[in-house]
Every structure is written in C-alpha cells, then in structure tokens.
Scaffold this active site. Structure first.
Site, PDB file in Angstrom:
ATOM      1  N   ASP A   8      -5.239   1.414   2.453  1.00 14.38           N
ATOM      2  CA  ASP A   8      -4.667   1.391   1.112  1.00 14.38           C
ATOM      3  C   ASP A   8      -5.576   2.196   0.199  1.00 14.38           C
ATOM      4  OD1 ASP A   8      -2.744  -0.260   2.136  1.00 14.38           O
ATOM      5  OD2 ASP A   8      -3.378  -2.061   1.055  1.00 14.38           O
ATOM      6  N   ASP A 130       9.137  -6.189   1.647  1.00 11.56           N
ATOM      7  CA  ASP A 130       8.011  -7.091   1.402  1.00 11.56           C
ATOM      8  C   ASP A 130       8.534  -8.339   0.708  1.00 11.56           C
ATOM      9  OD1 ASP A 130       6.495  -4.969   2.363  1.00 11.56           O
ATOM     10  OD2 ASP A 130       6.161  -4.179   0.350  1.00 11.56           O
TER      11      ASP A 130
END
Length: 246
Positions: A8, A130
């Site tokens: 990330d 998600d």
C-alpha cells in the site's frame, strides 16, 4: 493457492492502515520498489499494489510513485486505487499492470463495471468488493477508500457479476484488514460454494502460515497479505513452501 504480497502506497511510502482508517496509518521503512524486488527475489510471482491517495482523492492524487512501480516491478502486478474511469484502467495497463483492481465503480455502478469487463476482458479486471458487516451480519460493500457505503450487499453485486462472466474478485473483510486477527474463513467458504469457478482473492487478517493453510481449504484462489510480511510474521519462502508442497 497463489500468494500475493501487498504494498500500500501513501505519499510514496509503504504503509498499512488499520481497518481502512487513514488516521491509523503505520509507515514502514522499505521503499515500494525495493520491497517489490525483495518479494520477487523470494519467489512471489505476483504483487498487489494499492495507491491509497488515489483511492481517497481520485484525480487530485499524485500517482507518480505508483506508475514508477508499475514500470519497474519485476513481477506481475495487479493494482488499484482511484480507478474511476476507463482511461484510468487503460493507463495502468499501458504502464505495465497485468490486472487492474476496480473498487468504487464495481461497488457503485454495476452496469458501468460490466462495460469495462467487456472492453478490457475478464482477465484484465478484478472486482474489489470490500465489506463491512451490518448488524444483521450482511456484508455491505464499501467504496472510495472504504469511506462510503455503496448501497449494495456483496451478494447482490456478485449475483450480477457472476452472470456477466466475472473471473477475478478480491474480497476484503475491512474489520480484519491490518488487524492480524485471522481471515474470515466463513465468508470465503460461502463465496466458493455460491459461485463455483470464480477466482476469489482473500484479503484481511492473515497473520500466520496456518492462516494460509486454512485459506487453501476455504476455496480461495489467492491470499493477499501485507502487514504480516512487513512485520516478519512469516517469510515469502516459508509461505510458498506451505502452499506448494514438494
């Protein structure tokens, strides 16, 4: 099952968020490209890269670190974060991404996402759905860096996308992401049962080699893990040996 290390990126650095909260961000020392090289040398054939600024801020985000990584990473890369237009998909594919991970559009605009599947091909697109569980235990899909409710349940969207020919889906239990609390096995078992042939990428909560082993039995096709690797819970080599015996 494929092991897919995750990187990330936030402001050009490797970070992890806790439960998707930008206020709970931990920065790690390795530079993104150096970490990608380390993972490739250890045997990981894929890399999952998310640009967190692009995910939150869209076109306003500085994506130079992401595109440098796409151009130079030695392994196959799938990448997401801020993919809001067909041009964003094309730009990432042109920059070297093997697959583009689409979250907000997949969660909020099913018909538009279907057109992207038709245009770019089902092998080039990953639906990133998600979820947070509501009080009734229903997985609700979040978008825009997990800051908004899409208005859809996971099951509503997957019923539609499965009929549209979707191949790759990445499902993250946000409540477990970055928490090292173990993956949501029941969720992935339910997905494998309901949508045979769908290649489900499991994400969120992986903390040990044992977690990877039980994910194999859940029916998931890939395990995405970031924090456990960054914090030395296990190595790429040990994980690959556990997942590919012999």
């Amino acid at each position: 099952m494929e092991l897919v290390p995750a990187i990330d990126i936030l402001n050009g650095r490797c970070v992890r968020l806790l439960h998707g909260e930008y206020a709970q961000c931990k920065v790690y020392d390795p530079e993104p490209l150096a970490l990608a090289d380390t993972y490739a040398q250890a045997g990981a054939e894929w890399l999952h890269v998310v640009d967190l600024l692009a995910s939150r801020d869209g076109e306003a985000a500085d994506t130079r670190a992401l595109f440098e990584l796409l151009a130079r990473a030695p392994q196959c890369v799938q990448t997401g974060g801020g993919v809001r237009s067909a041009g964003d998909v094309q730009a990432r594919l042109d920059a070297g991404a093997r697959r583009v991970v689409v979250g907000s559009v997949a969660g909020n605009e099913p018909d538009r996402f279907f057109r992207w599947l038709e245009r770019f091909g089902t092998e080039s697109i990953v639906a990133a759905l998600d979820v947070r569980f509501d009080q009734d235990g229903t997985p609700r899909v979040r978008s825009h860096g997990w800051t908004r409710d899409s208005g859809h349940s996971l099951w509503q969207l997957l019923d539609y996308y499965f009929e549209c020919g979707l191949i790759h889906v990445l499902v993250t239990d946000i409540g477990r992401d970055g928490a090292l609390s173990g993956p949501n096995l029941e969720l992935y078992q339910s997905l494998a049962h309901a949508y045979p042939g769908l290649r489900v990428q499991a994400s969120g909560g992986i903390r040990s080699i044992d977690d990877l082993r039980v994910l194999v039995a859940s029916g998931a096709s890939a395990a995405i893990t970031g924090k456990a690797l960054l914090e030395g819970r296990f190595t790429i080599e040990a994980a690959l040996k556990a997942l590919r015996p012999g």
